[in-house]
Design a protein around this motif. Structure first.
Motif, PDB file in Angstrom:
ATOM      1  N   ALA A   1      -0.561  10.815  -8.066  1.00 20.01           N
ATOM      2  CA  ALA A   1       0.868  10.542  -8.207  1.00 20.01           C
ATOM      3  C   ALA A   1       1.291   9.436  -7.269  1.00 20.01           C
ATOM      4  O   ALA A   1       2.115   8.576  -7.610  1.00 20.01           O
ATOM      5  CB  ALA A   1       1.672  11.827  -7.926  1.00 20.01           C
ATOM      6  N   GLY A   2       0.711   9.402  -6.068  1.00 13.27           N
ATOM      7  CA  GLY A   2       1.058   8.349  -5.118  1.00 13.27           C
ATOM      8  C   GLY A   2       0.621   6.987  -5.607  1.00 13.27           C
ATOM      9  O   GLY A   2       1.374   6.006  -5.506  1.00 13.27           O
ATOM     10  N   THR A   3      -0.579   6.888  -6.141  1.00 12.16           N
ATOM     11  CA  THR A   3      -1.057   5.612  -6.657  1.00 12.16           C
ATOM     12  C   THR A   3      -0.260   5.172  -7.870  1.00 12.16           C
ATOM     13  O   THR A   3       0.005   3.993  -8.077  1.00 12.16           O
ATOM     14  CB  THR A   3      -2.543   5.708  -7.021  1.00 12.16           C
ATOM     15  OG1 THR A   3      -2.719   6.786  -7.964  1.00 12.16           O
ATOM     16  CG2 THR A   3      -3.385   5.976  -5.780  1.00 12.16           C
ATOM     17  N   SER A   4       0.143   6.152  -8.705  1.00 13.33           N
ATOM     18  CA  SER A   4       0.955   5.823  -9.879  1.00 13.33           C
ATOM     19  C   SER A   4       2.312   5.280  -9.452  1.00 13.33           C
ATOM     20  O   SER A   4       2.812   4.313 -10.030  1.00 13.33           O
ATOM     21  CB  SER A   4       1.124   7.063 -10.755  1.00 13.33           C
ATOM     22  OG  SER A   4       1.973   6.783 -11.849  1.00 13.33           O
ATOM     23  N   ASN A   5       2.910   5.918  -8.437  1.00 10.05           N
ATOM     24  CA  ASN A   5       4.188   5.409  -7.936  1.00 10.05           C
ATOM     25  C   ASN A   5       4.035   4.017  -7.344  1.00 10.05           C
ATOM     26  O   ASN A   5       4.925   3.174  -7.480  1.00 10.05           O
ATOM     27  CB  ASN A   5       4.745   6.368  -6.876  1.00 10.05           C
ATOM     28  CG  ASN A   5       5.181   7.694  -7.493  1.00 10.05           C
ATOM     29  OD1 ASN A   5       5.514   7.750  -8.677  1.00 10.05           O
ATOM     30  ND2 ASN A   5       5.158   8.750  -6.686  1.00 10.05           N
TER      31      ASN A   5
END
Length: 250
Positions: free
Chosen positions: A3-7
């Motif tokens: 989720a962090g990389t997607s954000n």
């Protein structure tokens, strides 16, 4: 972690779209500035023929400052967008899922194409503006030289007019001489062709004369008349050429 990389990716895309929108607006204004500079320069050039007002120079200087400011702003936006694209490229190279990586590469390529189009448009518009400005500066210098020439002494102006008239007269004379030479060359070619035909006819007539001696005297009279006609034709052509030359130089 995913989720962090997607954000992070979405944040990069958001920055890229924002910079692209700003660049689009800046490039439209930049293009209008260049177009307005071209039109105002043409109007100023027409006004300069009738007045010596310095306002056009001030307008041109103001537009030059606006051009430099907008060019710097666009270059900064292009540099920032390039940096965002580089970060997106680093992210796609580190993505672990192959299917997701392919989708990211497609998105990255689209942003790169947009960046390339904006860069090309900016450099093209900037080059056109610089060319227009250099042309207007050159035309302004020429107009100043013309005004300086017009404000010179009347004697110099009169002498220059006489030189120009003499130049036109010489050019017209050269043109008439060239036409006369062309006519003379065409006449020469025609006479050469006719001479070949007459030689062929004369050869045949000589052959007949050798076979029939009674015709020999007739052939001689024909040859004398032909020689006389050639002399008359040559004299007429010479007189016409001399008259044309005398007319050209007077």
């Amino acid at each position: 972690m995913a989720a962090g990389t997607s954000n992070y990716w979405e944040d990069l895309r958001k920055q890229a779209r924002q910079l692209e929108n700003e660049l689009d607006l800046k490039l439209v204004s930049f293009s209008k500035l260049c177009t307005g500079y071209s039109h105002s320069s043409a109007r100023d050039g027409r006004r300069d023929r009738h007045s010596s007002d310095t306002t056009p120079l001030l307008n041109g200087s103001s537009q030059d400052r606006m051009f430099e400011t907008m060019a710097i702003e666009i270059e900064q936006l292009l540099a920032r967008l390039t940096g965002v694209n580089d970060k997106m490229a680093e992210y796609t190279s580190s993505a672990g899922v192959p299917s997701l990586n392919a989708a990211l590469m497609h998105t990255l390529q689209r942003h790169r194409d947009i960046l390339q189009d904006y860069t090309h448009e900016f450099h093209k518009t900037k080059a056109n503006f610089v060319a227009i400005r250099e042309r207007e500066n050159l035309m302004g210098s020429v107009r100043k030289d013309i005004e300086s020439y017009k404000s010179g002494s009347g004697v110099n102006n009169r002498r220059t007019e006489l030189f120009l008239k003499e130049h036109d007269h010489l050019r017209n004379s050269d043109r008439l001489i060239e036409e006369t030479i062309s006519i003379a060359m065409a006449t020469k070619e025609n006479m050469t062709s006719q001479r070949g035909m007459l030689k062929s006819i004369q050869s045949k007539m000589n052959t007949l004369a050798n076979r029939f001696p009674a015709v020999n005297s007739l052939i001689q009279r024909i040859n004398l008349r032909k020689r006389r006609d050639s002399l008359i034709l040559g004299g007429v052509i010479g007189v016409c050429t001399i008259l044309l030359l005398l007319y050209a130089f007077h």
